[in-house]
Scaffold this active site. Structure first.
Site, mmCIF file in Angstrom:
data_model
loop_
_atom_site.group_PDB
_atom_site.id
_atom_site.type_symbol
_atom_site.label_atom_id
_atom_site.label_comp_id
_atom_site.label_asym_id
_atom_site.label_seq_id
_atom_site.Cartn_x
_atom_site.Cartn_y
_atom_site.Cartn_z
ATOM 1 N N LEU A 171 13.335 -16.494 -21.556
ATOM 2 C CA LEU A 171 13.990 -17.554 -20.776
ATOM 3 C C LEU A 171 15.216 -18.124 -21.502
ATOM 4 C CD1 LEU A 171 10.937 -19.469 -19.218
ATOM 5 C CD2 LEU A 171 12.254 -17.555 -18.289
ATOM 6 N N GLY A 172 15.707 -17.392 -22.496
ATOM 7 C CA GLY A 172 16.966 -17.770 -23.134
ATOM 8 C C GLY A 172 16.887 -18.992 -24.030
ATOM 9 N N SER A 173 15.759 -19.157 -24.748
ATOM 10 C CA SER A 173 15.679 -20.317 -25.656
ATOM 11 C C SER A 173 16.736 -20.212 -26.756
ATOM 12 C CB SER A 173 14.287 -20.431 -26.282
ATOM 13 O OG SER A 173 14.120 -19.514 -27.350
ATOM 14 N N GLU A 220 24.172 -16.923 -31.128
ATOM 15 C CA GLU A 220 23.364 -15.873 -30.502
ATOM 16 C C GLU A 220 23.404 -14.587 -31.318
ATOM 17 O OE1 GLU A 220 20.928 -16.355 -28.264
ATOM 18 O OE2 GLU A 220 21.774 -15.260 -26.570
ATOM 19 N N ASP A 231 23.475 -14.918 -21.696
ATOM 20 C CA ASP A 231 22.556 -16.057 -21.795
ATOM 21 C C ASP A 231 23.296 -17.352 -22.096
ATOM 22 O OD1 ASP A 231 20.669 -14.141 -21.419
ATOM 23 O OD2 ASP A 231 19.496 -14.588 -23.198
HETATM 24 N N1 LIG Z 1 14.220 -24.968 -30.563
HETATM 25 C C1 LIG Z 1 14.426 -23.995 -31.445
HETATM 26 N N2 LIG Z 1 14.288 -24.239 -32.761
HETATM 27 C C2 LIG Z 1 14.503 -23.257 -33.666
HETATM 28 N N3 LIG Z 1 14.815 -21.973 -33.372
HETATM 29 C C3 LIG Z 1 14.945 -21.671 -32.086
HETATM 30 C C4 LIG Z 1 14.749 -22.657 -31.052
HETATM 31 N N4 LIG Z 1 14.935 -22.046 -29.865
HETATM 32 C C5 LIG Z 1 15.212 -20.747 -30.128
HETATM 33 N N5 LIG Z 1 15.203 -20.505 -31.449
HETATM 34 C C6 LIG Z 1 15.450 -19.202 -32.119
HETATM 35 O O1 LIG Z 1 15.546 -18.208 -31.112
HETATM 36 C C7 LIG Z 1 14.478 -17.236 -31.244
HETATM 37 C C8 LIG Z 1 14.016 -16.795 -29.865
HETATM 38 O O2 LIG Z 1 15.085 -16.106 -29.274
HETATM 39 P P1 LIG Z 1 14.925 -14.719 -28.556
HETATM 40 O O3 LIG Z 1 14.130 -13.759 -29.365
HETATM 41 O O4 LIG Z 1 16.273 -14.309 -28.162
HETATM 42 O O5 LIG Z 1 14.051 -15.081 -27.249
HETATM 43 P P2 LIG Z 1 14.448 -16.070 -26.034
HETATM 44 O O6 LIG Z 1 15.917 -16.328 -26.149
HETATM 45 O O7 LIG Z 1 14.106 -15.292 -24.824
HETATM 46 O O8 LIG Z 1 13.605 -17.257 -26.160
HETATM 47 C C9 LIG Z 1 13.405 -17.973 -32.038
HETATM 48 O O9 LIG Z 1 12.557 -17.067 -32.724
HETATM 49 C C10 LIG Z 1 14.254 -18.810 -33.001
HETATM 50 O O10 LIG Z 1 14.736 -18.041 -34.071
HETATM 51 C C1 LIG Z 2 18.122 -8.317 -23.255
HETATM 52 C C2 LIG Z 2 19.307 -9.236 -22.954
HETATM 53 O O1 LIG Z 2 20.019 -8.678 -21.854
HETATM 54 C C3 LIG Z 2 18.814 -10.626 -22.535
HETATM 55 C C4 LIG Z 2 17.953 -11.282 -23.579
HETATM 56 O O2 LIG Z 2 17.428 -12.518 -23.122
HETATM 57 P P1 LIG Z 2 16.294 -13.284 -23.916
HETATM 58 O O3 LIG Z 2 16.778 -13.535 -25.304
HETATM 59 O O4 LIG Z 2 15.072 -12.434 -23.926
HETATM 60 O O5 LIG Z 2 16.090 -14.606 -23.180
HETATM 61 C C5 LIG Z 2 20.197 -9.292 -24.177
HETATM 62 C C6 LIG Z 2 21.598 -9.841 -23.911
HETATM 63 O O6 LIG Z 2 22.139 -9.659 -22.804
HETATM 64 O O7 LIG Z 2 22.169 -10.425 -24.831
HETATM 65 MG MG LIG Z 3 17.447 -14.993 -26.582
#
Ligand SMILES: Nc1ncnc2c1ncn2[C@@H]1O[C@H](COP(=O)(O)OP(=O)(O)O)[C@@H](O)[C@H]1O
Ligand SMILES: C[C@@](O)(CCOP(=O)(O)O)CC(=O)O
Ligand SMILES: [Mg+2]
Length: 430
Positions: A171-173, A220, A231
């Site tokens: 979900l793009g955290s 990112e 994202d």
């Molecule tokens: N609130 C936060 N505090 C610290 N790190 C964060 C936070 N939100 C996201 N991150 C960083 O982003 C990573 C998750 O990103 P990612 O693997 O791209 O998955 P998504 O973007 O889908 O959540 C975490 O493991 C951490 O390193």
């Molecule tokens: C897999 C991808 O297309 C999306 C990644 O999204 P997320 O970090 O899983 O929320 C990577 C990107 O576009 O940067």
């Molecule tokens: Mg991400």
């Protein structure tokens, strides 16, 4: 002076992974946010903070990461749970004084500054501030330190981060984190010209959004390795409007180019996640896995990416097409469902599906709902289209069955406002 920024997470309706390789993708923000609060101490507090540091060789930053890993919680809840295990007190975090800050006057981007990134990553590791059970958060902390030092140098500050988004679930955290951090840091720098006397949540102008987006993309990169930029772009460029409730706005994204889409009919999505989020899945590894497969099978993968490009373009056209009555709306939804299923098949070809995702697909199919993974996959969230005429009873039944299998479900508002900022002139660092 305190500045707060909030940036939404996102869903990708079509085109994840392929977008990294130049295909079109379609995404929308969702109404779950990451919040950042940044407070600089007054001059006297700043002196105290530096003096309180045990070693004169170090600067002293203080920050607190509050990370709420349950879908559907709110920032207010996050404030209430300050003593739970999801909080990392990184206080004080020490930075060697021998490291020179970048030139404050020119807020240039220090692209590909691997030396600084490596230095900060080592620092995070050396100071042993990341709990073993949540080692992936280290990348977020490194990105935080990189953005902080590049934009603000080495001033002491208090930074609090809270998130309603599950981490590492698609979900793009990571983007919401990078966007909200970059926005807060830039808002208190000379490179933006915002009126800090204004009350409430404010939107950035287009130029400022672009600057924040560039910095957030760098954040990112530290977390993802090779992000496409979709994202951070979806998180920032929600609909900028004075209306209280705005939905239905999406973006089409290809090779860094953004096209805004206006949906003519509301689209409702069920988002399903594993309850034990945060375990064994990160976007960086999944993106790298697809690139490796592309090196092994260039021709086949080029065909997969081309097919995804066509699917995304068709999704974008359908989203924008008018639907004057229920029949037209149902036709649109039928087409979207089929395209989602086709996209899911191609994501399987890329090797990013997962047993838990397949379980959700099988369960929702029993109720004739079309689903696909969203984000990087590998065990993250699944989207299921909820047709307009679907009864609430069916929705409740499918949610109940998914929850019984250990999943969490939420119907998120999609396509609302993007990045926002607010100033609190009465606050100093505590
Ligand atoms: N609130 C936060 N505090 C610290 N790190 C964060 C936070 N939100 C996201 N991150 C960083 O982003 C990573 C998750 O990103 P990612 O693997 O791209 O998955 P998504 O973007 O889908 O959540 C975490 O493991 C951490 O390193
Ligand atoms: C897999 C991808 O297309 C999306 C990644 O999204 P997320 O970090 O899983 O929320 C990577 C990107 O576009 O940067
Ligand atoms: Mg991400």
């Amino acid at each position: 002076m305190e500045v707060r920024a909030r940036a939404p997470g996102k869903i990708i309706l079509a085109g994840e992974h392929a977008v990294v390789h130049g295909s079109t993708a379609v995404a929308a923000s969702i109404d779950l946010h990451t919040y950042v609060s940044l407070t600089f101490p007054t001059n006297s507090e700043q002196g105290e903070a530096l003096n309180s540091c045990t070693s004169t060789d170090y600067y002293h930053l203080k920050f607190l990461l509050i990370t709420r890993t349950l879908i559907g919680s709110t920032y207010e809840d996050a404030n209430l749970i300050q003593d739970t295990a999801y909080i990392y007190h990184l206080e004080p975090f020490l930075i060697k004084k021998s490291v020179q800050p970048y030139n404050d006057d020119e807020l240039r981007l220090h692209l590909d500054d691997m030396a600084l990134t490596l230095f900060l990553a080592t620092l995070v590791e050396e100071q042993n501030v990341i709990p073993e059970a949540n080692i992936t958060i280290g990348a977020g902390v490194t990105a935080f330190l990189w953005l902080y030092t590049c934009i603000q140098g080495y001033k002491p500050a208090t930074v609090v981060v809270a998130s309603e988004l599950p981490l590492g679930s698609g979900l793009g955290s990571s983007a919401a984190f990078s966007v909200s951090l970059a926005a807060a840091l830039l808002a208190l720098s000379d490179s933006t010209n915002l009126d800090s006397t204004q009350q409430g949540w404010l939107s950035f102008g287009e130029n400022e959004l672009e600057l924040v987006n560039k910095w957030a993309f760098e954040g990112e990169k530290i977390i993802h390795g090779k992000p496409s930029g979709i994202d951070n772009t979806a998180s920032e460029f929600g609909y900028v409007s004075d209306e209280v409730f705005v939905t239905g706005n999406m973006i089409k994204f290809k090779s860094g180019e953004l096209t805004r889409l206006k949906s003519n009919t509301p689209i409702k999505m069920l988002i399903t996640n594993r309850s034990n989020t945060n375990v064994g899945r990160n976007t960086k590894a999944l993106v790298a896995g697809v690139s490796e497969r592309t090196v092994r099978h260039p021709t086949a993968m080029a065909a997969v990416f081309k097919a995804v490009d066509s699917i995304s373009n068709e999704v974008a056209t359908i989203i924008q097409s008018p639907a004057h009555d229920d029949i037209a709306a149902t036709e649109k939804e039928d087409k979207l469902e089929e395209l989602m299923e086709m996209n899911q098949g191609l994501l399987q070809c890329m090797g990013v599906s997962h047993a838990s995702i397949e379980t959700v697909l099988r369960t929702t199919l029993k109720y004739k709902l079309a689903s696909k993974l969203t984000g990087a996959g590998g065990g993250g969230c699944v989207l299921s289209l909820l047709p307009t005429l679907l009864s609430r009873t069916v929705v409740d039944k499918v949610i109940k069955e998914l929850e019984a299998c250990g999943f969490q479900c939420v119907i998120a508002g999609i396509g609302g406002k993007g990045l926002q900022i607010s100033f609190n002139t009465s606050t100093t660092s505590s």
